[in-house]
Structures are given as structure tokens and as C-alpha cells.
Design a protein around this motif. Structure first.
Motif, PDB file in Angstrom:
ATOM      1  N   SER A  82       0.853  -1.063   0.028  1.00 51.72           N
ATOM      2  CA  SER A  82      -0.019  -0.116  -0.064  1.00 51.72           C
ATOM      3  C   SER A  82       0.782   1.276   0.155  1.00 51.72           C
ATOM      4  O   SER A  82       2.022   1.169   0.344  1.00 51.72           O
ATOM      5  CB  SER A  82      -0.903  -0.244   1.145  1.00 51.72           C
ATOM      6  N   ASP A  83       0.323   2.387  -0.352  1.00 56.87           N
ATOM      7  CA  ASP A  83       0.860   3.633  -0.321  1.00 56.87           C
ATOM      8  C   ASP A  83       1.495   3.899   1.122  1.00 56.87           C
ATOM      9  O   ASP A  83       2.701   4.215   1.248  1.00 56.87           O
ATOM     10  CB  ASP A  83       0.118   4.683  -0.913  1.00 56.87           C
ATOM     11  N   GLU A  84       0.769   3.708   1.958  1.00 60.39           N
ATOM     12  CA  GLU A  84       1.237   3.801   3.446  1.00 60.39           C
ATOM     13  C   GLU A  84       2.562   2.914   3.720  1.00 60.39           C
ATOM     14  O   GLU A  84       3.412   3.539   4.400  1.00 60.39           O
ATOM     15  CB  GLU A  84      -0.085   3.280   4.461  1.00 60.39           C
ATOM     16  N   ALA A  85       2.427   1.722   3.454  1.00 58.81           N
ATOM     17  CA  ALA A  85       3.489   0.651   3.718  1.00 58.81           C
ATOM     18  C   ALA A  85       4.710   1.119   2.904  1.00 58.81           C
ATOM     19  O   ALA A  85       5.705   1.115   3.563  1.00 58.81           O
ATOM     20  CB  ALA A  85       3.088  -0.738   3.092  1.00 58.81           C
ATOM     21  N   ILE A  87       5.793   4.325   2.430  1.00 60.52           N
ATOM     22  CA  ILE A  87       6.100   5.486   2.924  1.00 60.52           C
ATOM     23  C   ILE A  87       6.616   5.016   4.261  1.00 60.52           C
ATOM     24  O   ILE A  87       7.815   5.376   4.881  1.00 60.52           O
ATOM     25  CB  ILE A  87       5.147   6.526   3.127  1.00 60.52           C
ATOM     26  N   LYS A  88       6.036   3.999   5.069  1.00 56.96           N
ATOM     27  CA  LYS A  88       6.398   3.839   6.210  1.00 56.96           C
ATOM     28  C   LYS A  88       7.822   2.863   6.362  1.00 56.96           C
ATOM     29  O   LYS A  88       8.382   2.921   7.433  1.00 56.96           O
ATOM     30  CB  LYS A  88       5.237   3.003   7.152  1.00 56.96           C
ATOM     31  N   GLU A  91      10.563   5.225   7.631  1.00 56.50           N
ATOM     32  CA  GLU A  91      10.422   5.647   8.986  1.00 56.50           C
ATOM     33  C   GLU A  91      11.389   4.978   9.594  1.00 56.50           C
ATOM     34  O   GLU A  91      11.587   3.872   9.951  1.00 56.50           O
ATOM     35  CB  GLU A  91       9.171   5.693   9.260  1.00 56.50           C
ATOM     36  N   LEU A 149       4.023   9.614  -5.193  1.00 56.50           N
ATOM     37  CA  LEU A 149       4.123   9.771  -3.723  1.00 56.50           C
ATOM     38  C   LEU A 149       5.499  10.713  -3.585  1.00 56.50           C
ATOM     39  O   LEU A 149       5.407  11.421  -2.532  1.00 56.50           O
ATOM     40  CB  LEU A 149       4.494   8.538  -3.023  1.00 56.50           C
ATOM     41  N   ASN A 197      12.216  10.341   4.746  1.00 55.72           N
ATOM     42  CA  ASN A 197      11.085  11.072   3.972  1.00 55.72           C
ATOM     43  C   ASN A 197      11.260  12.229   3.813  1.00 55.72           C
ATOM     44  O   ASN A 197      10.856  12.435   2.368  1.00 55.72           O
ATOM     45  CB  ASN A 197       9.847  11.093   5.072  1.00 55.72           C
ATOM     46  N   GLU A 204       3.832  14.998   2.786  1.00 49.98           N
ATOM     47  CA  GLU A 204       3.272  14.699   4.219  1.00 49.98           C
ATOM     48  C   GLU A 204       1.829  14.617   3.941  1.00 49.98           C
ATOM     49  O   GLU A 204       0.941  14.919   3.076  1.00 49.98           O
ATOM     50  CB  GLU A 204       3.485  16.208   4.950  1.00 49.98           C
TER      51      GLU A 204
END
Length: 204
Positions: A82-85, A87-88, A91, A149, A197, A204
């Protein structure tokens, strides 16, 4: 009939580890290793063809552990994340300390690989490890860019340079003999220094 001395191999391995850590591979003495282990050079050569094979045996568990990490890292299909994964994955706060804990479990073997391996097949271990990480890491970035992204331009070569810098901050505390308490504090510094990031231009 006499029983074989099963304590010989662990004694040789422990003695070799101490000698390699103290002097590095090139200056380490097989004679000193044998004397410390209380075995003859003949007993050592029955088990290992020479000093490099002995060094490789000492670091074998560490190499296997790091290769397992690499395989786990490389197994993800980035197009399915996923997009969230995506980017994460960059982190640092949550992932840095467990990674240092993982390396610390293999402390002596890791130090041997990054600081004592000159003259062995692992002489360029730190560079080679960063290089092996680069391909998959850049794949994560490329997929994130494909999805819009980020609009940053980070080449494979630039990614290798960045990862080499990152791994230097990971390796140096081991070389300098940091305690675990110092490692914990250093972990926070690494997270502040490498804001991936921001570097990679994620929105953001």
C-alpha cells in the motif's frame, strides 16, 4: 577405546575469535590461537585448511543471520504494498532500535566482518552489504515515485552513496566498542540524522 575430545572445536573457535578481534585477520597468529585453545597445530589443521577458513567459520553464524535479513527484506513485492506501507518503510523511529538489537546479538561476528576481515573474502563486507541493499531499496523508492508519492530524483548511484553513509553510522559504534546503553542513545541520533522521508521528498 579413547573417546574423541569434543571440547576441541569450541575451544579453537573461541580462541580464534579473541585473536582475530585483538589483531585482525592479517596479524592474527595460528600459533597463538592453538596455544590459547590448548591444542596442537596439527589438531587445528585437521579441522581447517588455514587461517582464512578458520576466520570464515568464526563469522559463519553472523553471515547467515545477515543473509537471512537480506532475503526477508528482498522478499517483499513492492508493487503489492500500500502507499502507506511504502512510505512507512522509510520511517526510522520504530525500526532502528530493533535492527541495532539484531546486530548486537551478533556483536563479535559483526565487528570481525566490518573491522577485522582485511585479507579475507569478507574484506569489503561493509561496502558489499550496502551495495546489496541498494537494489531493493531503490526499488521501493522507484515504486513510490511511480505512484506520485514523490517527485525527487534519486539515482541508483546516489542511493548507494546514501546507504553507504547510513551504514557507516550503524557500523562505527560497534567498531568503537559502544555499550548497549550507548547504542540506544546513538539510535536516536541516527533517526534524527537520516530523515529519509524528507531526503526522498515524500509528501506529508
Amino acid at each position: 577405546m579413547s573417546k574423541p575430545d569434543l571440547s576441541i572445536d569450541p575451544r579453537i573457535m573461541e580462541s580464534a575469535k579473541k585473536e582475530f578481534l585483538a589483531h585482525g585477520f592479517e596479524k592474527a597468529s595460528l600459533k597463538a590461537i592453538c596455544e590459547d585453545a590448548g591444542v596442537t597445530t596439527g589438531a587445528l589443521y585437521k579441522r581447517y585448511t588455514g587461517k582464512e577458513e578458520l576466520f570464515c567459520a568464526v563469522v559463519d553464524d553472523t553471515v547467515k543471520a545477515l543473509n537471512a535479513f537480506m532475503e526477508m527484506r528482498s522478499s517483499a513485492v513492492v508493487s503489492e504494498l500500500s502507499d502507506e506501507a511504502l512510505i512507512k518503510a522509510w520511517e526510522m523511529n520504530e525500526s532502528m532500535l530493533p535492527w541495532l538489537e539484531y546486530l548486537y546479538r551478533y556483536h563479535d561476528g559483526f565487528v570481525l566482518l566490518i573491522a577485522c576481515a582485511a585479507g579475507t573474502r569478507y574484506a569489503n563486507f561493509q561496502h558489499d552489504f550496502a551495495e546489496s541493499m541498494t537494489v531493493k531499496t531503490h526499488e521501493y523508492f522507484t515504486e513510490a515515485k511511480r505512484r506520485g508519492l514523490t517527485d525527487a530524483d534519486i539515482s541508483m548511484e546516489e542511493m548507494h552513496i546514501l546507504l553507504s553513509a547510513f551504514w557507516t553510522t550503524v557500523c562505527e559504534p560497534f567498531i568503537h566498542g559502544y555499550t548497549w546503553e550507548q547504542m540506544e542513545a546513538h539510535s536516536e541520533i541516527i533517526c534524527k540524522l537520516f530523515n529519509w522521508n524528507k531526503v526522498l521528498g515524500f509528501t506529508e
